[in-house]
Design an enzyme around this catalytic site. Structure first.
Site, PDB file in Angstrom:
ATOM      1  CB  THR A  22      -0.820  -0.060   1.300  1.00  0.00           C
ATOM      2  OG1 THR A  22      -1.785  -1.058   1.149  1.00  0.00           O
ATOM      3  CG2 THR A  22      -1.467   1.244   1.652  1.00  0.00           C
TER       4      THR A  22
ATOM      5  CB  VAL B  66     -13.632  -3.240   1.182  1.00  0.00           C
ATOM      6  CG1 VAL B  66     -13.073  -1.997   1.859  1.00  0.00           C
ATOM      7  CG2 VAL B  66     -14.570  -2.846   0.039  1.00  0.00           C
TER       8      VAL B  66
HETATM    9  N1  ASP Z   1      -3.444  -3.453   3.298  1.00  0.00           N
HETATM   10  C1  ASP Z   1      -3.825  -3.463   1.920  1.00  0.00           C
HETATM   11  C2  ASP Z   1      -5.039  -4.310   1.760  1.00  0.00           C
HETATM   12  O1  ASP Z   1      -5.154  -5.344   2.388  1.00  0.00           O
HETATM   13  C3  ASP Z   1      -2.784  -3.985   1.000  1.00  0.00           C
HETATM   14  C4  ASP Z   1      -1.382  -3.829   1.434  1.00  0.00           C
HETATM   15  O2  ASP Z   1      -1.038  -2.979   2.205  1.00  0.00           O
HETATM   16  O3  ASP Z   1      -0.556  -4.582   0.976  1.00  0.00           O
HETATM   17  O4  ASP Z   1      -5.872  -3.960   0.967  1.00  0.00           O
END
Ligand code: ASP
Length: 322
Positions: free
Chosen positions: A191, A220
């Site tokens: 992210t 989500v």
């Molecule tokens: N936390 C984000 C999600 O699960 C993805 C990530 O940070 O890798 O959508």
């Protein structure tokens, strides 16, 4: 006569304090700021070639400099966070905006949120498909609507109404041209996040993501969920998370860091360590955070987390592995 003058002065003071409850002095910039960023936690190959490594470090450096400049010049943490995350969204190296990971149906669905620690205002969007910069729409949700979270077509439509930049979904697809980069991105599963405290002591946290590779359409994650992936409160800290969203939701990670500080008197470091090492399973992700005293932490229980920090004390660092 003397009584009348004192009385009028007092009345004027009361009117002033009613109109400007924070007084005049609290708006003086204090010369201090701290900003932290992340481009995802995961298992980036330590044998990544020098060019690949430099590409990430250069991008993080550019992003950090965008936020640092805003804060240095006395700008708000809200502007700094929005602009930094926007940069990371536009950079196809990161799993947010352009270059985001694909759903199992080969589509792209983007999530983002922002929170203003002054008054706990928040704005978020989930599953948007045509919004060039989901973080900017999240900010407009916060500032221009009475709601906090818009999802799917409603969120895309809101973006059109609020006149944010709209793109064809193909804009986000870069994986044919960047096959190699995509392989790396999938390992990072990252992210993009940014948290900052400005010279007025205001904290903002923002997070933006394409989610998890191969997620079922409609899924989500934690990033658009305040308390799970994003949280900010001027009384304590601001937090942005990255990793397996489901685990961040179950453990209310971002809010719990603030709550441990507020209710239990933990330091930022103690609170972050509690969540990352004692509550979240190993290899689930990381957080970036700043507290109201301009301290920061970049902590993760994965092999790598693309991350950076800049402070008014002259610290400027970007890193990938421990
Ligand atoms: N936390 C984000 C999600 O699960 C993805 C990530 O940070 O890798 O959508």
């Amino acid at each position: 006569m003397k009584y009348l003058i004192v009385n009028s002065v007092l009345q004027l003071l009361i009117i002033f304090l009613t109109l400007f409850p924070q007084g005049i002095f609290s708006q003086e910039p204090n010369g201090k700021y701290t900003i932290v960023i992340d481009g995802g936690a995961g298992s980036l190959d330590p044998n990544l070639d020098e060019a690949g490594k430099q590409a990430y470090l250069n991008s993080l450096t550019t992003a950090l400099n965008i936020g640092k400049k805003i804060l240095e010049e006395g700008g708000s943490s809200l502007d700094a966070v929005e602009q930094v995350v926007k940069y990371l969204e536009d950079d196809s190296l990161f799993n947010a905006g352009r270059g985001a990971v694909f759903t199992s149906a080969g589509t792209i669905e983007l999530d983002a949120s922002i929170m203003d620690g002054r008054d706990l205002s928040t704005g978020a969007v989930a599953g948007v498909t045509v919004i060039k910069n989901p973080i900017s729409l999240a900010r407009l949700v916060m500032e221009k609507t009475q709601h906090v979270l818009f999802a799917g077509t409603g969120a895309d439509e809101l973006g059109k109404k609020l006149e944010v930049e709209i793109v064809d979904p193909s804009y986000f697809f870069v994986h044919k041209r960047y096959e190699e980069l995509k392989k790396m991105i999938e390992k990072i599963k990252g992210t993009s996040g940014c948290v900052a405290i400005d010279q007025f002591g205001n904290i903002t946290a923002g997070t933006s993501t394409g989610g998890r590779t191969g997620k079922i359409p409609g899924r989500v994650g934690d990033s658009p969920l305040i308390n799970a992936g994003t949280y900010a409160n001027n009384k304590t800290c601001g937090v942005s998370g990255t990793g397996i969203g489901e685990l961040f939701i179950k453990n209310t990670v971002a809010f719990n860091i603030s709550a441990l500080m507020e209710y239990k008197g933990y330091s930022l470091e103690e609170a972050a360590n509690e969540m990352i090492y004692n509550r979240l399973p190993d290899n689930s992700g990381g957080i970036i955070a700043v507290d109201k005293n301009y301290n920061y932490i970049l902590e993760f229980n994965t092999e790598s987390m693309l991350r950076g920090v800049a402070t008014s004390d002259g610290i400027f660092e970007v890193k990938i592995w421990k």
